[in-house]
Design a protein around this motif. Structure first.
Motif, PDB file in Angstrom:
ATOM      1  N   GLY A 107       0.818  -0.726   0.435  1.00  0.00           N
ATOM      2  CA  GLY A 107       0.319  -0.645   0.025  1.00  0.00           C
ATOM      3  C   GLY A 107       1.110   1.237   0.012  1.00  0.00           C
ATOM      4  O   GLY A 107       0.699   2.469  -0.625  1.00  0.00           O
ATOM      5  N   TRP A 108       1.938   0.796   0.335  1.00  0.00           N
ATOM      6  CA  TRP A 108       2.462   2.322   0.919  1.00  0.00           C
ATOM      7  C   TRP A 108       4.028   2.277  -0.639  1.00  0.00           C
ATOM      8  O   TRP A 108       3.797   3.586  -0.960  1.00  0.00           O
ATOM      9  N   ALA A 109       3.708   1.594  -0.860  1.00  0.00           N
ATOM     10  CA  ALA A 109       4.297   1.671  -2.422  1.00  0.00           C
ATOM     11  C   ALA A 109       3.762   1.834  -3.636  1.00  0.00           C
ATOM     12  O   ALA A 109       4.101   2.877  -4.114  1.00  0.00           O
ATOM     13  N   GLY A 110       2.797   1.845  -3.491  1.00  0.00           N
ATOM     14  CA  GLY A 110       1.146   1.928  -4.381  1.00  0.00           C
ATOM     15  C   GLY A 110       1.074   3.500  -4.534  1.00  0.00           C
ATOM     16  O   GLY A 110       0.737   4.619  -5.512  1.00  0.00           O
ATOM     17  N   PHE A 111       0.850   4.328  -2.935  1.00  0.00           N
ATOM     18  CA  PHE A 111       0.414   5.774  -2.836  1.00  0.00           C
ATOM     19  C   PHE A 111       2.324   6.869  -3.259  1.00  0.00           C
ATOM     20  O   PHE A 111       1.645   7.123  -3.488  1.00  0.00           O
ATOM     21  N   GLN A 112       3.621   5.255  -2.909  1.00  0.00           N
ATOM     22  CA  GLN A 112       4.088   6.656  -3.295  1.00  0.00           C
ATOM     23  C   GLN A 112       4.332   6.435  -5.338  1.00  0.00           C
ATOM     24  O   GLN A 112       5.243   7.890  -5.992  1.00  0.00           O
ATOM     25  N   ALA A 113       4.342   5.644  -5.539  1.00  0.00           N
ATOM     26  CA  ALA A 113       4.488   5.279  -6.973  1.00  0.00           C
ATOM     27  C   ALA A 113       3.413   6.680  -7.258  1.00  0.00           C
ATOM     28  O   ALA A 113       4.301   6.544  -8.867  1.00  0.00           O
ATOM     29  N   LEU A 114       2.479   6.462  -7.171  1.00  0.00           N
ATOM     30  CA  LEU A 114       1.263   6.943  -7.570  1.00  0.00           C
ATOM     31  C   LEU A 114       1.488   9.035  -7.178  1.00  0.00           C
ATOM     32  O   LEU A 114       0.540   9.573  -8.194  1.00  0.00           O
ATOM     33  N   GLN A 115       2.776   8.467  -6.752  1.00  0.00           N
ATOM     34  CA  GLN A 115       2.339  10.864  -6.370  1.00  0.00           C
ATOM     35  C   GLN A 115       1.559  11.183  -5.918  1.00  0.00           C
ATOM     36  O   GLN A 115       0.621  12.065  -5.426  1.00  0.00           O
ATOM     37  N   LEU A 116       0.752   9.903  -4.700  1.00  0.00           N
ATOM     38  CA  LEU A 116      -1.322  10.328  -4.145  1.00  0.00           C
ATOM     39  C   LEU A 116      -0.795  12.036  -3.388  1.00  0.00           C
ATOM     40  O   LEU A 116      -1.497  12.837  -3.838  1.00  0.00           O
ATOM     41  N   ILE A 123      -5.125   8.286  -8.383  1.00  0.00           N
ATOM     42  CA  ILE A 123      -5.947   7.925  -8.033  1.00  0.00           C
ATOM     43  C   ILE A 123      -6.591   6.864  -9.007  1.00  0.00           C
ATOM     44  O   ILE A 123      -7.027   6.264  -8.946  1.00  0.00           O
ATOM     45  N   ARG A 124      -7.261   8.123  -9.792  1.00  0.00           N
ATOM     46  CA  ARG A 124      -8.060   7.736 -10.871  1.00  0.00           C
ATOM     47  C   ARG A 124      -7.202   7.628 -11.781  1.00  0.00           C
ATOM     48  O   ARG A 124      -8.860   6.159 -12.378  1.00  0.00           O
ATOM     49  N   GLY A 182     -10.498   8.136  -2.945  1.00  0.00           N
ATOM     50  CA  GLY A 182     -10.350   6.698  -3.670  1.00  0.00           C
ATOM     51  C   GLY A 182      -9.775   5.917  -3.138  1.00  0.00           C
ATOM     52  O   GLY A 182      -9.185   6.068  -2.098  1.00  0.00           O
ATOM     53  N   THR A 183      -9.994   5.236  -4.284  1.00  0.00           N
ATOM     54  CA  THR A 183      -9.283   3.412  -4.052  1.00  0.00           C
ATOM     55  C   THR A 183      -8.046   3.473  -5.484  1.00  0.00           C
ATOM     56  O   THR A 183      -8.188   2.997  -6.461  1.00  0.00           O
ATOM     57  N   LEU A 184      -6.997   2.824  -4.408  1.00  0.00           N
ATOM     58  CA  LEU A 184      -6.575   3.091  -5.284  1.00  0.00           C
ATOM     59  C   LEU A 184      -5.900   1.151  -5.068  1.00  0.00           C
ATOM     60  O   LEU A 184      -5.923  -0.143  -4.948  1.00  0.00           O
ATOM     61  N   VAL A 185      -5.478   1.161  -6.810  1.00  0.00           N
ATOM     62  CA  VAL A 185      -5.431   0.252  -7.070  1.00  0.00           C
ATOM     63  C   VAL A 185      -3.697  -0.228  -7.332  1.00  0.00           C
ATOM     64  O   VAL A 185      -2.442   0.368  -8.148  1.00  0.00           O
ATOM     65  N   ILE A 186      -3.256  -2.027  -7.234  1.00  0.00           N
ATOM     66  CA  ILE A 186      -2.312  -2.066  -6.595  1.00  0.00           C
ATOM     67  C   ILE A 186      -2.691  -3.783  -7.467  1.00  0.00           C
ATOM     68  O   ILE A 186      -3.341  -4.332  -7.238  1.00  0.00           O
ATOM     69  N   GLU A 200      -7.465   1.978  -0.470  1.00  0.00           N
ATOM     70  CA  GLU A 200      -8.869   3.098  -0.200  1.00  0.00           C
ATOM     71  C   GLU A 200      -8.228   4.466   0.753  1.00  0.00           C
ATOM     72  O   GLU A 200      -7.393   3.680   1.290  1.00  0.00           O
ATOM     73  N   VAL A 201      -8.231   5.462   0.560  1.00  0.00           N
ATOM     74  CA  VAL A 201      -7.343   6.609   0.351  1.00  0.00           C
ATOM     75  C   VAL A 201      -7.344   7.793   1.565  1.00  0.00           C
ATOM     76  O   VAL A 201      -7.788   8.010   0.849  1.00  0.00           O
ATOM     77  N   ASP A 202      -7.193   7.870   2.405  1.00  0.00           N
ATOM     78  CA  ASP A 202      -7.385   9.057   3.105  1.00  0.00           C
ATOM     79  C   ASP A 202      -7.033  10.952   2.259  1.00  0.00           C
ATOM     80  O   ASP A 202      -6.327  10.503   1.318  1.00  0.00           O
ATOM     81  N   PRO A 203      -7.239  11.552   2.515  1.00  0.00           N
ATOM     82  CA  PRO A 203      -6.851  12.750   1.631  1.00  0.00           C
ATOM     83  C   PRO A 203      -5.281  13.186   2.568  1.00  0.00           C
ATOM     84  O   PRO A 203      -4.939  12.934   3.514  1.00  0.00           O
ATOM     85  N   PRO A 204      -4.494  13.128   1.684  1.00  0.00           N
ATOM     86  CA  PRO A 204      -3.327  13.413   1.715  1.00  0.00           C
ATOM     87  C   PRO A 204      -2.574  14.219   2.899  1.00  0.00           C
ATOM     88  O   PRO A 204      -1.659  14.348   3.403  1.00  0.00           O
TER      89      PRO A 204
END
Length: 243
Positions: A107-116, A123-124, A182-186, A200-204
């Motif tokens: 989940g952390w890697a996805g958050f970083q990879a997409l620069q959320l 995320i969309r 929204g929902t981060l998809v990995i 499911e990701v909270d606001p930055p």
């Protein structure tokens, strides 16, 4: 290669980042305390977890379709090896366990990879694809290594399976109603077997994690070292916080 729903991983809804690493009931959100009581897994998909028979029963009407779909595809994946390079017919089970074990890291890697943190709208549009290589190792923590990572269009995942797409959309709506982005998809993939992991990701503004450009190296290090103690780093006014 089209992603399969065979090992659909139901991530805990709205888990606070300090609670990651614990399993959370998919119905009521209760956090597992293994020293007191271990949660039960759904016997069909062997993925979704519940704190009690009551929670499992009440969740069944909404879980039934994706559960039966997952169980059917998983059964087909177990019947035969996927090829000479991946001869173990238990690969689907191993991949499911890998995703559950490393859920916080992925989940952390996805958050970083997409620069959320900087570009939440990503995320969309995009998803993170993690390609694994399989190692025939007796210890489950060393059965996979990270072969490659890719940022792919989100449609790469959602356009191939209507049930998976519908479940992701349901989570997306729930997350946004609660104030999330929204929902981060990995997508975790090894050979012809894949597993979708929605987060499911909270606001930055509510996520204090440091932005990291070396997320792929961190991911590879923890996976290939067999480490399960990953904790995100946050630099705050009070100092560095892990978790």
């Amino acid at each position: 290669m089209a992603p399969a729903a065979a090992n659909y991983y139901s991530a805990p809804p709205h888990a606070h980042h300090k609670q990651r690493g614990y399993r959370i009931c998919d119905t009521c959100g209760a956090i597992e305390n293994p020293t007191i009581q271990k949660f039960r897994l759904c016997g069909g998909c062997m993925t979704t977890q519940y704190c009690s028979p009551e929670c499992q029963k009440s969740h069944w009407p909404s879980h039934k379709a994706i559960c039966q779909h997952t169980a059917t595809q998983m059964s087909g994946a177990k019947q035969q090896p996927i090829g000479p390079a991946y001869p173990d017919e238990n690969l689907a089970k191993y991949l499911r366990k890998f995703t559950s074990t490393h859920s916080s890291l992925l989940g952390w890697a996805g958050f970083q990879a997409l620069q959320l943190k900087r570009l939440p709208a990503n995320i969309r549009q995009n998803a993170l694809l993690i390609e694994l290589s399989y190692n025939a190792h007796a210890d489950s923590l060393y059965r996979f290594s990270v072969a490659n990572t890719h940022i792919v269009p989100r449609s790469y995942v959602t356009s191939h399976d209507a049930l998976v797409a519908a479940d992701i959309n349901r989570r997306e709506d729930r997350c946004r109603r609660s104030g999330g982005i929204g929902t981060l998809v990995i997508l975790v993939q090894c050979g012809g077997i894949s597993q979708v992991m929605p987060v499911e990701v909270d606001p930055p503004s509510k996520i204090s994690w440091d932005s990291r450009d070396d997320w792929a190296e961190v991911l590879r290090h923890f996976v290939e070292s067999g480490r399960t103690d990953f904790k995100p780093i946050s630099t705050t006014a009070r100092g560095v916080v892990y978790g």
